[in-house]
Write a protein that holds these residues in place. Structure first.
Motif: not given
Length: 293
Positions: A110-111, A114, A140, A144, A147, A223
């Motif tokens: 997920g990080r 982003m 986290e 992401p 999104n 973000v």
């Protein structure tokens, strides 16, 4: 409609660790392992309402219905039911350490998501400051993917689900986020009102009033949001972080016990969890279309 497809289930069953020590479950299995509501330990602060188990049951029921209506053969229906059974067994057999590793890996990916910009996407930058550590994993491991799901639903939702089912999926998310917004708004109003009342009462009695604040947030990043849906999710998390700020005041001044605060926080995590799981699985489904182009 079920957002689990056969490809993700088979991928989960066939995943192996790069080091050979423990199964490296696919992204689809990661979500399901964290959400199956059986006798296994929870993987997201106890925020487990059995969402994926219901998805699996829907698959099983759908196979029976399609067979009765003559749309698939008995052998095809049996194969689909066997897939569900294998998936259930896979998730039940995971050790607590493996389940924790799955959640950690999903957060890491997920990080990474982003940090990658999506070409051709119209974005709105947003500052994300979360004071409290219990909200960082929530952000986290779900935001992401939600999104990315939101923009891919706009681009590929119809070709992935069909017009009718796309509307069903979208309506489900709209209802869930609307309910969450109402819940968080109510929590913030109640917590702020209780804090103000408590502060006024203590000042009137001449008591010392502590004003705690978080000087080092658990998360402080910027973000790029791909949709209004993504911004609404961010707003939910940031607003509940403010609720927890008020909880800090109440705990510091001896009005509420920390266990009461933990219970309220867990309730929010449980309410958010179905949106996270369904959004994550929908993201995976959409990515099968994206990669096929």
């Amino acid at each position: 409609m079920s957002t689990i497809n056969e490809e993700t289930i088979l991928a989960a069953a066939e995943g192996t660790s790069a080091q050979g020590a423990a199964p490296d479950i696919s992204l689809a299995a990661s979500a399901a392992a964290g959400a199956i509501g059986l006798s296994v330990p929870p993987t997201t602060d106890g925020a487990d309402d059995g969402e994926i188990e219901r998805e699996l049951q829907q698959m099983e029921d759908a196979a029976t219905t399609l067979q009765k209506e003559g749309m698939i053969s008995e052998s095809e229906a049996t194969e689909k039911r066997d897939q569900v059974a294998r998936t259930r067994k896979l998730f039940r057999d995971l050790s607590p350490a493996e389940r924790a590793a799955i959640v950690q890996r999903r957060r890491e990916i997920g990080r990474e998501l982003m940090s990658r910009q999506l070409s051709g996407a119209a974005v709105v930058p947003a500052a994300v400051r979360l004071n409290h550590t219990r909200l960082k994993p929530l952000f986290e491991q779900w935001w992401p993917y939600l999104n990315r799901m939101s923009i891919n639903m706009q681009r590929f939702g119809r070709s992935t689900f069909g017009a009718e089912d796309q509307a069903v999926v979208t309506d489900w998310f709209e209802k869930q986020i609307g309910d969450l917004e109402s819940y968080v708004d109510e929590q913030l109003t109640v917590a702020k009102g209780f804090r103000d009342k408590t502060e006024s009462k203590m000042l009137a009695l001449g008591d010392i009033v502590f004003m705690p604040s978080v000087t080092k947030p658990s998360l402080d990043i910027e973000v790029e949001a791909y949709s209004r849906f993504s911004m609404r999710l961010l707003s939910l998390m940031l607003k509940f972080d403010k609720v927890m700020d008020n909880f800090d005041f109440l705990v510091w001044n001896g009005v509420r016990d920390q266990s009461d605060v933990d219970e309220e926080t867990s309730r929010f995590l449980r309410k958010f969890h179905p949106v996270g799981v369904r959004g994550y699985m929908t993201h995976l489904r959409l990515m099968t279309t994206v990669r096929g182009r």
